[in-house]
Design a protein around this motif. Structure first.
Motif, mmCIF file in Angstrom:
data_model
loop_
_atom_site.group_PDB
_atom_site.id
_atom_site.type_symbol
_atom_site.label_atom_id
_atom_site.label_comp_id
_atom_site.label_asym_id
_atom_site.label_seq_id
_atom_site.Cartn_x
_atom_site.Cartn_y
_atom_site.Cartn_z
ATOM 1 N N GLU A 59 0.869 -1.146 0.040
ATOM 2 C CA GLU A 59 -0.053 0.025 0.121
ATOM 3 C C GLU A 59 0.822 1.266 0.056
ATOM 4 N N LYS A 62 1.101 3.866 -2.974
ATOM 5 C CA LYS A 62 0.029 4.858 -3.333
ATOM 6 C C LYS A 62 0.759 6.219 -2.693
ATOM 7 N N THR A 63 1.769 6.137 -1.896
ATOM 8 C CA THR A 63 2.555 7.308 -1.469
ATOM 9 C C THR A 63 3.608 7.902 -2.143
ATOM 10 N N TRP A 274 -3.164 13.918 5.236
ATOM 11 C CA TRP A 274 -3.499 12.374 5.632
ATOM 12 C C TRP A 274 -4.051 12.237 6.912
ATOM 13 N N ALA A 283 -6.177 7.300 5.105
ATOM 14 C CA ALA A 283 -6.295 8.086 3.732
ATOM 15 C C ALA A 283 -5.536 9.281 3.370
ATOM 16 N N THR A 295 -8.827 10.994 -1.752
ATOM 17 C CA THR A 295 -7.955 10.860 -3.102
ATOM 18 C C THR A 295 -7.328 9.491 -3.175
ATOM 19 N N ARG A 296 -6.718 8.903 -1.960
ATOM 20 C CA ARG A 296 -6.357 7.791 -1.913
ATOM 21 C C ARG A 296 -6.582 6.976 -0.599
ATOM 22 N N PHE A 298 -5.935 3.689 2.216
ATOM 23 C CA PHE A 298 -4.979 2.634 2.325
ATOM 24 C C PHE A 298 -5.918 1.486 2.980
#
Length: 303
Positions: A59, A62-63, A274, A283, A295-296, A298
């Motif tokens: 995950e 995503k960062t 975040w 998130a 927007t994302r 986890f």
């Protein structure tokens, strides 16, 4: 659809990349050593370059954008008097010069390479031209006219002058910088030509040498809990964003991709941030009127 094999493991493994290894090869080595489902790097290093290459696992991928967008520090040496077709020591010599600038002339020339500059990527680079990589076209003998791109150079300083043919520099810059282009253009500005002799990335975003492990360590500890111990948490890649704590209800909403309530903080409307719940990242999103709009999200397994 077949599911990817591997462990549901997330975090950052910061690698001190050796010369002669591609960034993709490092990613593959880390993914294999950790038995991870997925992995990716935050900012390519040329095969001949060494230094800090952060690898995101699970995950944490995503960062990656938040690390690649961060400032980076490079130390490198420029060989004066010689231009190569790749702008580094790996290429063929295409021109030479007997001119050798003084230290003062080099210092003065560096002024033009600080702040917001426009930079043309090397012919041998990964930028795309009509859908193809520039390096593939260059290897086929094409002479490319690549468009200049903006680059923010926070600082560029001369750190040593070992001899008349060599100058050592340190540069802190933003995303998308090509050290080889700096060496090429500095040599042209000085009237003596130049190329990168060696290059090392000292740090990138929140990651530096203190966090890094070698390829040898990764190979020695592969598929063991000891290698897992070198993983940094997912949120290490979010160091440049403010953290907002959410409520239990807000965490549920955020995990489902909906805006969730976050506790009061000093962020402003429209800021990116975040959210965490009980110390775990939930998130990334945009803060608006007491809520984080994700927007994302986890998808981390329960602790």
């Amino acid at each position: 659809m077949a599911r990817k094999k591997g462990r549901d493991i997330s975090g950052w493994l910061v690698v001190d990349k050796p010369a002669g290894m591609t960034s993709t090869a490092v990613v593959n080595k880390v993914r294999w050593a950790l038995g991870a489902k997925k992995a990716g790097h935050a900012g390519t290093l040329d095969p001949a370059a060494t230094g800090i290459l952060p690898i995101a696992v699970g995950e944490a991928t995503k960062t990656v954008p938040y690390v690649t967008d961060s400032l980076k520090c490079y130390r490198f040496a420029v060989r004066l008097g010689v231009q190569t077709n790749t702008d580094d020591a790996e290429g063929e010599v295409i021109a030479t010069s007997e001119i050798r600038p003084t230290d003062q002339e080099i210092e003065q020339a560096l002024d033009a390479f600080r702040g917001e500059i426009m930079q043309v990527p090397p012919q041998f680079s990964a930028v795309k031209v009509d859908g193809e990589r520039a390096y593939a076209l260059a290897r086929a003998g094409e002479d490319l006219e690549l468009a200049a791109r903006p680059l923010w150079v926070e600082s560029l300083t001369m750190t040593a002058r070992p001899d008349a043919d060599t100058v050592e520099l340190e540069m802190v810059c933003g995303k998308g910088g090509y050290v080889r282009s700096v060496a090429r253009d500095l040599g042209r500005a000085l009237g003596c030509l130049g190329h990168v002799l060696w290059l090392r990335r000292e740090w990138t975003g929140p990651f530096d040498a203190e966090d890094a492990v070698t390829i040898e360590t990764i190979e020695d500890l592969a598929r063991t809990p000891e290698l897992d111990d070198h993983l940094l948490p997912l949120e290490a890649g979010l160091a440049d964003l403010p953290e907002l704590r959410t409520t239990a209800e807000g965490a549920v909403r955020l995990r489902n991709g909906n805006p969730g309530m976050v506790l009061a903080s000093d962020v402003e409307w429209g800021d990116e941030a975040w959210a965490s719940w009980q110390g775990r990242p939930i998130a990334v999103g945009v803060y608006k009127s007491g809520e984080l709009h994700p927007t994302r999200v986890f998808n981390l397994p329960d602790a």
